[in-house]
Scaffold this active site. Structure first.
Site, PDB file in Angstrom:
ATOM      1  N   ASP A  18      19.056 -29.210  -1.188  1.00  0.00           N
ATOM      2  CA  ASP A  18      17.591 -29.334  -1.197  1.00  0.00           C
ATOM      3  C   ASP A  18      16.969 -28.627   0.010  1.00  0.00           C
ATOM      4  O   ASP A  18      15.921 -27.988  -0.104  1.00  0.00           O
ATOM      5  CB  ASP A  18      17.170 -30.800  -1.263  1.00  0.00           C
ATOM      6  N   GLU A  27      24.243 -29.176   8.885  1.00  0.00           N
ATOM      7  CA  GLU A  27      23.837 -29.278  10.281  1.00  0.00           C
ATOM      8  C   GLU A  27      24.105 -30.680  10.812  1.00  0.00           C
ATOM      9  O   GLU A  27      24.521 -30.856  11.961  1.00  0.00           O
ATOM     10  CB  GLU A  27      22.354 -28.923  10.443  1.00  0.00           C
ATOM     11  N   ASN A  42      20.521 -34.212  -0.837  1.00  0.00           N
ATOM     12  CA  ASN A  42      21.081 -35.148   0.144  1.00  0.00           C
ATOM     13  C   ASN A  42      20.115 -35.340   1.308  1.00  0.00           C
ATOM     14  O   ASN A  42      20.508 -35.690   2.401  1.00  0.00           O
ATOM     15  CB  ASN A  42      22.464 -34.683   0.615  1.00  0.00           C
ATOM     16  N   GLY A  97      18.162 -33.463   3.278  1.00  0.00           N
ATOM     17  CA  GLY A  97      18.136 -32.757   4.562  1.00  0.00           C
ATOM     18  C   GLY A  97      19.208 -31.699   4.669  1.00  0.00           C
ATOM     19  O   GLY A  97      19.843 -31.313   3.693  1.00  0.00           O
ATOM     20  N   HIS A 101      -3.556  -0.330   9.319  1.00  0.00           N
ATOM     21  CA  HIS A 101      -3.038  -1.678   9.114  1.00  0.00           C
ATOM     22  C   HIS A 101      -1.526  -1.557   8.852  1.00  0.00           C
ATOM     23  O   HIS A 101      -1.054  -0.515   8.405  1.00  0.00           O
ATOM     24  CB  HIS A 101      -3.759  -2.380   7.962  1.00  0.00           C
ATOM     25  N   HIS A 102      -0.809  -2.619   9.128  1.00  0.00           N
ATOM     26  CA  HIS A 102       0.664  -2.643   9.065  1.00  0.00           C
ATOM     27  C   HIS A 102       1.321  -1.872  10.223  1.00  0.00           C
ATOM     28  O   HIS A 102       2.525  -1.657  10.206  1.00  0.00           O
ATOM     29  CB  HIS A 102       1.249  -2.095   7.749  1.00  0.00           C
ATOM     30  N   GLY A 151      25.874 -16.548   6.232  1.00  0.00           N
ATOM     31  CA  GLY A 151      25.478 -17.956   6.191  1.00  0.00           C
ATOM     32  C   GLY A 151      23.999 -18.214   6.394  1.00  0.00           C
ATOM     33  O   GLY A 151      23.613 -19.111   7.140  1.00  0.00           O
ATOM     34  N   GLU A 202       9.620 -10.518   0.135  1.00  0.00           N
ATOM     35  CA  GLU A 202      10.587  -9.462   0.416  1.00  0.00           C
ATOM     36  C   GLU A 202      11.954  -9.988   0.816  1.00  0.00           C
ATOM     37  O   GLU A 202      12.975  -9.370   0.519  1.00  0.00           O
ATOM     38  CB  GLU A 202      10.053  -8.519   1.505  1.00  0.00           C
ATOM     39  N   ASP A 225       0.800  -1.232   0.000  1.00  0.00           N
ATOM     40  CA  ASP A 225       0.000   0.000   0.000  1.00  0.00           C
ATOM     41  C   ASP A 225       0.827   1.274   0.000  1.00  0.00           C
ATOM     42  O   ASP A 225       0.504   2.230  -0.679  1.00  0.00           O
ATOM     43  CB  ASP A 225      -0.894   0.071   1.241  1.00  0.00           C
TER      44      ASP A 225
END
Lengths: 593, 593
Positions: free
Chosen positions: A470, A503, A497, A499, A141-142, A440, A76, A53
């Protein structure tokens, strides 16, 4: 004093603009504030963002502008990532993302913080309520419902070097100029709020006759001379036994050419950090590969750490960029050139920036080229290993795609296995590597790739190649649709792979929380194809020979349409450098004991 | 004094916990800080979020916990939206989103700000570097590179009612309890940082024997009595000619039952605002429909604005909730009951909250039921119009799906046409409507729907129905994959009107920036289906008879699998209320002149 006319003219323009801000405006020739801003951004090309808006009135001007292309992102955060990628390629320029008050700008904030961390010039233009509404503070609003119209700006200030507010006609042009100049010269995000009622207000256009000066300020002459002399003495004491390490800020602060000259004239051997990879051509004869502290291959490690003097240019000493802070370079053998200061051993010289220092240093040190050029530099190669198993392993994959790359390719790698896998692969001449090793944020590479691909068109680069896992791709996948809509043709390698592999290596190798839903990757381009009006191609390669065949296919390599390659890999495979990097990471990051 | 044992016990527990914080701990029975937190959250059910280096150790405990379900979202913004949706359905509880330092938490911040604005209790747990790293401030990945480890917390503080920091064993349990209690009682986000090295530190578990008190604090008795008396006098002066308006905070602050009792005993007619829709059953005989200032249908408008006294319960006077602040209710005829104060005409009574006031008010005002029940209430109906054109219009669509709804359905509507279209449709008994009218962040409904659907299972609700525009869905589409992965079965209506229709009505009807890429919506469930292991169904309805047929299909209506319905609509069609709402919106929002 400097005698470079470019630098001197920039300084003159900077001073004239400062002066102009204090003088009365004639207002003879009028221009709307929105168009003033766009005129300043005109060399830009693409603007990223999402309508909302409070920015629609400004977007009218953007859409009507003959030289600015409104991209229109899916969300965004992706738009901010795209502006970041765009800025990384368009050197000396900036990336722009335009969002709306509250909901839009906050969605972008992680992308902006990443640009801050990684030193990328991104201008964040936020369409905000009118100046009257900002005074009255109704529960629009917002808003947060409590009248705190300044809350978003306060949050943004944490991740911007400058918050520019357009408040009225008097301050508008000055604020805009300041916003753009700071953004580019400091190579960091600036936040600019544009109230709806200011967009069409007229201001004088006279100021536009003075170009913005994007050059850094002039180094203090006597101090600079002292620094040059000091460095010269240190090099002399080292008998010219100098090694140079190039890092991220060579790229971010636009001194690639100066560094290339410096290396060419002096003959010093050069190595790059992970974030500095492709700061200089990797096929340069005096280039020895990647230095990353204790994770460095022994041949390179010895050469770097045993030099009598190490000159780091544009260094950024982060954990993943330094092998967990494992440099073995004592301060008394170390000189660092930065964008705004120089460090010689224990002494810091503020305001002596590398952009102007480097050409002078080149002249000063070229004398050492005959001795320096005798220093041996290991050959940086990475042959494809012979592996019996048909499974696509990281140890095989990266050297293999290495031979697929061509000069002038732009390669984007996602945080995770890709960032590490690419390190050992020598890249052809004029290749650019784009990564986000410090910040990262997974998913960044997808939005970034969009921006990179748009910028690539403006500098005559044909191929943009993205490597993304992925898991990471799932965060920001919709932005592939914008690539399609804009007719871009990146090659997207999806390392499937199953996942979040990085991690898993850090902590929780067999934990379900590191697994993800398995998508049908071959169908994604079809799903996101704008009314099926674009040509796309998708492939799954389950083994080495399938991938080999694809990489050898000239039609594939020509990148004449957008292509997605799902590469099936083992869940618990990872590049060697990553495995070493995170060897003790569980205790460092996830679960210290 | 209150004589409700529930309230009194809550107060006792609150005081005992405060006392406990000052007393030495025996440490006889130990529990890790991570498990202490999970024990406090155990009635929760689902936890949303994305793994990241600094939360992996905590996620071990989450994954191992027998009663907490780790959802694992595609990205953090969607996770925050999901926690928001979850909290909206699980009354008296809260939603939890767990992210990692910097990159993760900042991606979630728009979702958190939305929960702040809309008053939804969302606890944001952020895994942060160890306490040692926070002191030393190394340039770790996910940092800004300048040692400002507190930057993210400063940003978060703008959108939280409390920032809880676990710093050591001594303050941990107290901080956790305070975080949860504030989150629930204030119905607003709380930010909780959990350093990696604190997760497994042991604290005394004795404190866990005292339940957390989620009841609001006791109203000051004399002041409350004065307020009751004052309201009674006003009602008497009005001869019982009272109209009640229920609004958002009836839902947010858990007073649905109290309000239902109040209305039942007094017989006052009741209307709802857009954000208060379904705060009471829409088939309740004394319910007259939606009041939204000047946008209200004349029959309702007269009834509301001509009452001698109007009692608003839980009101939230935002632009879109009040027809652009167009209430015609003079202050001297207005009483407002809020969660923490009461407003009688011009007088404000702080600390007199509605939760405890309402039952007393019910007893005090039940005397008026004989007069009040004579006040006429218009019948709230919306018949399906006869339209010749086969095109699916908003004027036809909303009443038509209205007759598809069943008691106990949960309906989620996205910002844009859906939020307005649903307003005129009377919803069946025990239906819950979930929307985000104040914050209005497009894409929210998709993440929210995931959370809603998970919470729905815990309260015996079978059908969750989402209405989302094609533009909004593109922002957050990946979260459909999490719905599939969790075996959820929402019905997703995608209103495909080729762009951001609400923006077109606000400004830029024929602007390209309001258009979007056209996706192949029928293929999206297949693309996101986890290894094709779930049953899905997708439909496109291009005209009224196709949609009619689908809605009449019992198999479709049974919602036995996840289903997506693409509804083709005209780009420049919109619900009547939206068109009226934004009649002058271009000048209010986009482009004031």
């Amino acid at each position: 004093m400097s005698n470079d006319p470019e630098i001197l003219n920039a300084e003159i323009n900077r001073l004239r603009l400062q002066l102009e801000s204090h003088e009365a405006k004639s207002n003879s020739k009028g221009i709307s504030i929105g168009d003033y801003l766009l005129t300043r951004l005109v060399q830009l090309g693409s603007m990223f963002g999402v309508p909302g808006d409070f920015n629609l009135g400004f977007l009218d001007l953007v859409e009507d502008h003959p030289r600015i292309d409104w991209v229109g992102n899916c969300n965004e955060l992706n738009a901010a990532y795209a502006a970041d990628g765009y800025a990384r390629i368009k050197e000396g320029s900036l990336g722009v993302v335009t969002t709306t008050f509250g909901v839009g700008e906050l969605s972008a904030i992680n992308g902006i913080a990443g640009a801050f961390s990684e030193m990328v010039p991104v201008l964040h233009i936020v369409g905000v309520p009118s100046t009257a509404q900002q005074k009255k503070k109704p529960v629009l609003h917002h808003t947060l419902g409590d009248g705190r119209y300044d809350a978003y700006g306060k949050a943004a200030a944490q991740f911007s070097v400058y918050n520019a507010e357009i408040l009225d006609k008097v301050n508008a042009a000055h604020q805009i100029d300041r916003a753009i100049t700071i953004c580019i010269t400091q190579a960091r995000p600036v936040y600019l709020t544009l109230p709806t009622d200011m967009v069409l207000q007229e201001v004088s256009s006279e100021r536009l006759n003075i170009p913005l000066s994007n050059e850094p300020q002039i180094n203090p002459p006597l101090k600079e001379e002292f620094v040059l002399q000091t460095i010269h003495e240190r090099v002399q004491e080292a008998d010219g036994d100098v090694v140079v390490i190039v890092d991220a800020c060579v790229i971010r602060h636009g001194v690639r050419d100066e560094v290339q000259d410096f290396l060419g004239e002096t003959g010093f051997p050069v190595y790059a950090t992970p974030m500095g990879k492709t700061a200089i051509n990797e096929n340069y004869k005096r280039y020895g590969g990647i230095y990353i502290g204790s994770l460095t291959s022994p041949a390179i490690k010895d050469k770097v750490e045993n030099a009598k003097l190490i000159i780091s240019i544009g260094s950024l000493a982060t954990d993943f960029n330094t092998g967990n802070f494992s440099y073995k370079i004592p301060t008394h053998r170390h000189i660092e050139l930065h964008s705004t200061y120089t460090q010689v051993q224990y002494a810091r010289f503020d305001d002596v920036g590398m952009k102007q220092l480097l050409p002078k240093l080149t002249r000063k040190l070229s004398f050492f080229s005959s001795t320096a050029s005798k220093i041996e530099v290991p050959l940086f190669v990475k042959p494809v290993p012979n592996e019996e198993s048909p499974t696509i392993t990281h140890s095989w994959f990266w050297p293999r795609v290495g031979s697929f790359f061509k000069p002038k390719d732009i390669i984007v790698t996602e945080t995770g296995t890709a960032n590490f896998g690419i390190l050992d692969v020598p890249l052809p001449e004029d290749t650019l590597l784009v990564n986000q090793i410090l910040w990262g944020s997974i998913g960044w590479s997808v939005g970034s790739c969009l921006g990179v691909a748009l910028a690539a068109q403006t500098i005559g680069r044909d191929r943009v190649i993205l490597f993304v896992g992925d898991g990471s791709l799932q965060l920001t996948v919709q932005e592939i649709s914008t690539m399609i809509k804009k007719g871009l043709k990146p090659i997207i390698f999806v390392l499937n792979n199953k996942g979040y592999s990085i991690e898993k290596f850090i902590h929780g190798k067999h934990r379900r929380y590191n697994d993800i839903s398995q998508w049908n990757w071959k169908s994604i381009l079809g799903t996101l194809n704008d009314n099926n009006q674009f040509e796309t191609a998708s492939y799954t390669t389950a083994n080495k020979s399938e991938l080999d065949a694809l990489l050898e296919n000239p039609s594939f390599a020509s990148a004449s349409k957008i292509q997605l390659v799902e590469v099936l890999m083992e869940a618990l495979d990872a590049p060697y450098t990553l495995q070493k990097q995170v060897e003790n990471a569980s205790s460092v990051y996830a679960r210290p004991v």
